[in-house]
Design an enzyme around this catalytic site. Structure first.
Site, mmCIF file in Angstrom:
data_model
loop_
_atom_site.group_PDB
_atom_site.id
_atom_site.type_symbol
_atom_site.label_atom_id
_atom_site.label_comp_id
_atom_site.label_asym_id
_atom_site.label_seq_id
_atom_site.Cartn_x
_atom_site.Cartn_y
_atom_site.Cartn_z
ATOM 1 N N LYS A 1 0.836 -1.201 0.000
ATOM 2 C CA LYS A 1 0.000 0.000 0.000
ATOM 3 C C LYS A 1 0.869 1.249 0.000
ATOM 4 O O LYS A 1 1.758 1.402 0.839
ATOM 5 C CB LYS A 1 -0.922 0.025 1.233
ATOM 6 C CG LYS A 1 -2.022 -1.024 1.196
ATOM 7 C CD LYS A 1 -2.771 -1.084 2.488
ATOM 8 C CE LYS A 1 -3.824 -0.020 2.554
ATOM 9 N NZ LYS A 1 -4.677 -0.191 3.769
HETATM 10 C C1 E4P Z 1 -8.022 0.667 4.116
HETATM 11 O O1 E4P Z 1 -7.368 -0.346 4.247
HETATM 12 C C2 E4P Z 1 -7.852 1.777 5.110
HETATM 13 O O2 E4P Z 1 -6.508 1.810 5.563
HETATM 14 C C3 E4P Z 1 -8.764 1.611 6.301
HETATM 15 O O3 E4P Z 1 -9.967 0.983 5.923
HETATM 16 C C4 E4P Z 1 -9.027 2.967 6.933
HETATM 17 O O4 E4P Z 1 -10.110 2.840 7.811
HETATM 18 P P1 E4P Z 1 -10.352 3.916 8.975
HETATM 19 O O5 E4P Z 1 -10.929 5.151 8.313
HETATM 20 O O6 E4P Z 1 -11.317 3.230 9.903
HETATM 21 O O7 E4P Z 1 -9.005 4.185 9.612
#
Ligand code: E4P
Length: 226
Positions: free
Chosen positions: A95
């Protein structure tokens, strides 16, 4: 492409518990999810998760923990090299947050054979640019976008249209999903994959009338048997 649920977690117990159910087809992590785990060796934790995901044929996304382009290349390359020793390449994605500077890095990493999940997307433009560079996934932060009084469903449907017009292979991940209703909304508006928490996935299985119906059946049968 089939709709898929991924687990948004770096907690090995949660991953194992849902991995055994067949409900999830992947796992996504990020630095904040890692930081929720007991202070530990990052490489050791992520390697354990990767080994489990490989055993269950689950996709795994691991995020870099820098936003400095040259550092991203180093971390992404090292993560890819280390983790592909324990998980098949087809099931691993690194990522990388979207930005102009990082898009050049993403292009370089994709051309180096590293699968990229372009993350921290909040607009159709960002999702579209991620696909042009060959990202395996583009991750929209659904609820965070809604928190900003914007319409994540519109971004998802616009992105789906652009992806189909361009015939790209990038899969749309809706992250930052907080409720089972968000899951359905995201799927209905174009997400290929929804990644969400352990509790949200458990809540998808629940309804008060289900509990009431089961209780009633068992009570009636018990009375009949006695
Ligand atoms: C995706 O993998 C994102 O990193 C994650 O879903 C972010 O979620 P949050 O807004 O609950 O931190």
């Amino acid at each position: 492409m089939n709709k898929k649920i991924y687990l948004d977690s770096a907690n090995l117990k949660e991953i194992e518990e849902l991995g055994e159910t067949g409900l999830i087809k992947g796992v996504t992590t990020n630095p904040s999810l890692i930081a929720k785990e007991p202070k530990n060796d990052f490489q050791e934790l992520i390697k354990k998760i990767a080994i489990y995901c490989n055993d269950k044929n689950l996709s795994l996304s691991v995020e870099v923990f820098t936003n400095e382009p040259s550092e991203i290349i180093t971390q992404a390359s090292e993560l890819w090299e280390d983790l592909t020793k324990v998980i098949e390449e087809k099931n691993l994605a690194i990522k990388v947050p979207v930005s102009f500077e990082n898009l050049k890095v993403i292009k370089f990493l994709v051309e180096s054979g590293i699968s990229i999940n372009t993350t921290c997307c909040f607009s159709t433009n960002q999702m579209f640019l991620a696909s042009i560079l060959g990202s395996k996934y583009a991750s929209l932060f659904y609820c965070r976008l809604r928190d900003n009084d914007e319409n994540p469903n519109l971004v998802l449907s616009e992105t789906q249209q652009l992806y189909s017009m361009n015939k790209v292979n990038t899969e749309i991940i809706a992250g930052s999903i907080r409720t089972s209703d968000d899951v359905l909304q995201a799927f209905s508006n174009g997400a290929n994959i929804v990644t969400t928490s352990f509790n949200t996935i458990i809540n998808m299985t629940k309804h008060p009338k289900t509990d009431e119906s089961i209780e009633g059946f068992l009570k009636d049968f018990k009375n009949w048997m006695n």
